[in-house]
Scaffold this motif. Structure first.
Motif, PDB file in Angstrom:
ATOM      1  N   GLY A  42      -3.766 -14.973 -39.070  1.00  0.00           N
ATOM      2  CA  GLY A  42      -4.865 -15.295 -39.966  1.00  0.00           C
ATOM      3  C   GLY A  42      -4.426 -16.141 -41.133  1.00  0.00           C
ATOM      4  N   MET A  43      -5.409 -16.689 -41.803  1.00  0.00           N
ATOM      5  CA  MET A  43      -5.149 -17.542 -42.956  1.00  0.00           C
ATOM      6  C   MET A  43      -4.751 -16.706 -44.163  1.00  0.00           C
ATOM      7  SD  MET A  43      -8.046 -20.458 -42.724  1.00  0.00           S
ATOM      8  CE  MET A  43      -8.539 -21.099 -41.129  1.00  0.00           C
ATOM      9  N   THR A  44      -4.271 -17.389 -45.173  1.00  0.00           N
ATOM     10  CA  THR A  44      -3.888 -16.723 -46.405  1.00  0.00           C
ATOM     11  C   THR A  44      -5.058 -15.912 -46.970  1.00  0.00           C
ATOM     12  OG1 THR A  44      -2.834 -17.014 -48.557  1.00  0.00           O
ATOM     13  CG2 THR A  44      -4.454 -18.687 -47.929  1.00  0.00           C
ATOM     14  N   HIS A  45      -4.738 -14.749 -47.495  1.00  0.00           N
ATOM     15  CA  HIS A  45      -5.700 -13.851 -48.133  1.00  0.00           C
ATOM     16  C   HIS A  45      -6.757 -13.290 -47.178  1.00  0.00           C
ATOM     17  CE1 HIS A  45      -3.740 -15.359 -51.669  1.00  0.00           C
ATOM     18  NE2 HIS A  45      -4.355 -14.447 -52.402  1.00  0.00           N
ATOM     19  N   SER A  46      -6.449 -13.279 -45.888  1.00  0.00           N
ATOM     20  CA  SER A  46      -7.402 -12.727 -44.922  1.00  0.00           C
ATOM     21  C   SER A  46      -7.262 -11.217 -44.780  1.00  0.00           C
ATOM     22  CB  SER A  46      -7.257 -13.405 -43.562  1.00  0.00           C
ATOM     23  OG  SER A  46      -5.956 -13.221 -43.034  1.00  0.00           O
ATOM     24  N   GLY A  47      -6.168 -10.652 -45.289  1.00  0.00           N
ATOM     25  CA  GLY A  47      -5.985  -9.203 -45.236  1.00  0.00           C
ATOM     26  C   GLY A  47      -4.824  -8.754 -44.365  1.00  0.00           C
TER      27      GLY A  47
ATOM     28  N   THR B 270       4.582  -3.106 -25.930  1.00  0.00           N
ATOM     29  CA  THR B 270       3.143  -3.308 -25.784  1.00  0.00           C
ATOM     30  C   THR B 270       2.777  -4.259 -26.912  1.00  0.00           C
ATOM     31  OG1 THR B 270       2.793  -1.116 -24.861  1.00  0.00           O
ATOM     32  CG2 THR B 270       0.871  -2.219 -25.840  1.00  0.00           C
ATOM     33  N   ARG B 271       2.284  -5.433 -26.565  1.00  0.00           N
ATOM     34  CA  ARG B 271       2.074  -6.508 -27.532  1.00  0.00           C
ATOM     35  C   ARG B 271       0.607  -6.574 -27.951  1.00  0.00           C
ATOM     36  NH1 ARG B 271       5.093 -11.243 -24.499  1.00  0.00           N
ATOM     37  NH2 ARG B 271       3.250 -11.007 -23.228  1.00  0.00           N
ATOM     38  N   ILE B 272       0.405  -6.518 -29.257  1.00  0.00           N
ATOM     39  CA  ILE B 272      -0.939  -6.458 -29.823  1.00  0.00           C
ATOM     40  C   ILE B 272      -1.099  -7.574 -30.856  1.00  0.00           C
ATOM     41  CG2 ILE B 272      -2.566  -5.081 -31.171  1.00  0.00           C
ATOM     42  CD1 ILE B 272      -1.012  -2.571 -30.123  1.00  0.00           C
ATOM     43  N   LEU B 273      -2.121  -8.391 -30.695  1.00  0.00           N
ATOM     44  CA  LEU B 273      -2.469  -9.390 -31.700  1.00  0.00           C
ATOM     45  C   LEU B 273      -3.661  -8.881 -32.497  1.00  0.00           C
ATOM     46  CD1 LEU B 273      -2.266 -12.735 -29.667  1.00  0.00           C
ATOM     47  CD2 LEU B 273      -0.613 -11.859 -31.325  1.00  0.00           C
ATOM     48  N   VAL B 274      -3.590  -9.018 -33.812  1.00  0.00           N
ATOM     49  CA  VAL B 274      -4.711  -8.680 -34.688  1.00  0.00           C
ATOM     50  C   VAL B 274      -5.054  -9.962 -35.434  1.00  0.00           C
ATOM     51  CG1 VAL B 274      -5.587  -7.216 -36.538  1.00  0.00           C
ATOM     52  CG2 VAL B 274      -3.902  -6.299 -34.901  1.00  0.00           C
ATOM     53  N   TYR B 275      -6.196 -10.540 -35.056  1.00  0.00           N
ATOM     54  CA  TYR B 275      -6.628 -11.824 -35.604  1.00  0.00           C
ATOM     55  C   TYR B 275      -7.664 -11.608 -36.695  1.00  0.00           C
ATOM     56  CZ  TYR B 275      -8.866 -16.441 -35.759  1.00  0.00           C
ATOM     57  OH  TYR B 275      -9.405 -17.637 -36.173  1.00  0.00           O
ATOM     58  N   PHE B 276      -7.365 -12.073 -37.888  1.00  0.00           N
ATOM     59  CA  PHE B 276      -8.267 -11.974 -39.028  1.00  0.00           C
ATOM     60  C   PHE B 276      -9.107 -13.235 -39.093  1.00  0.00           C
ATOM     61  CE2 PHE B 276      -5.134  -8.835 -39.710  1.00  0.00           C
ATOM     62  CZ  PHE B 276      -5.756  -7.826 -40.430  1.00  0.00           C
ATOM     63  N   ASP B 277     -10.313 -13.138 -38.590  1.00  0.00           N
ATOM     64  CA  ASP B 277     -11.249 -14.262 -38.530  1.00  0.00           C
ATOM     65  C   ASP B 277     -12.272 -14.108 -39.661  1.00  0.00           C
ATOM     66  OD1 ASP B 277     -12.577 -16.511 -37.664  1.00  0.00           O
ATOM     67  OD2 ASP B 277     -13.602 -15.506 -36.012  1.00  0.00           O
ATOM     68  N   ILE B 278     -11.773 -14.209 -40.871  1.00  0.00           N
ATOM     69  CA  ILE B 278     -12.588 -14.010 -42.066  1.00  0.00           C
ATOM     70  C   ILE B 278     -13.235 -15.350 -42.449  1.00  0.00           C
ATOM     71  CG2 ILE B 278     -12.560 -13.224 -44.478  1.00  0.00           C
ATOM     72  CD1 ILE B 278     -11.792 -11.033 -42.385  1.00  0.00           C
TER      73      ILE B 278
END
Length: 186
Positions: free
Chosen positions: A10-15, A104-112
């Motif tokens: 995610g982008m900067t400041h997305s959490g 076990t591979r997990i992506l967490v995408y912050f689409d803010i």
């Protein structure tokens, strides 16, 4: 039992950092590997070694060293916290370090939404000691990321990892953390 490799995107400041810290506090036997910490360390103690432009090879070398060390010498779950906006970089990380036979591979995408991010960086009190080059504030970083995001394949796809979670609102974080903990307990 496989270890987890949770990679935030995610982008900067997305959490991402807040999420990583919260997940670490709730996921037993885990640690956060945060590239902002590596950048701050370099800028504080080794500024003269910092590459002037191009890829931040020194920061990436430190991250690679710590990742390799933790894989070999611990049984910890990884929570990797950095932007990972470019698919090539995510692929390198997932394929080089987080072998699907071991993790076990997990992506967490912050689409803010961008307007929320712009407001966050405008009011940011985060330390800017992570910057190199011409950046002086997070607004500049966000502008670059937004412009590059339109030109690249920044949004991860489900095929990149075993699991993909998308955070569109930071209120979703707790439920995603619960799902990740459930995956770890399988």
């Amino acid at each position: 039992m496989k270890r987890l490799a949770v990679v935030t995107v995610g982008m900067t400041h997305s959490g991402k950092s807040s999420f990583a810290e919260k997940l670490e506090s709730r996921l037993d036997n885990s640690f956060v590997l945060d590239q902002d910490n590596h950048a701050a360390f370099i800028n504080t103690y080794y500024q003269k070694l910092q590459p002037k432009n191009g890829t931040n090879t020194l920061k990436h070398s430190i991250t690679d060293l710590l990742t390799d060390y933790a894989i070999v010498n611990t049984d910890l779950h990884f929570i990797t916290c950095s932007s990972n906006l470019v698919k090539k970089g995510r692929t390198y990380l997932l394929e080089t370090f987080y072998n699907k036979e071991l993790f076990t591979r997990i992506l967490v995408y912050f689409d803010i939404p961008h307007d929320i991010l712009k407001n966050r960086v405008k009011n940011s009190v985060r330390n800017t000691n992570i910057f190199r080059g011409d950046y002086t504030n997070f607004e500049q970083v966000l502008t670059r990321q937004i412009n590059e995001n339109y030109l690249t394949d920044a949004q991860p796809s489900a095929e990149e990892a075993d699991y993909l979670f998308v955070v569109k609102n930071n209120d979703e974080v707790d439920s995603i953390i619960k799902e990740i903990i459930a995956i770890a307990e399988k």
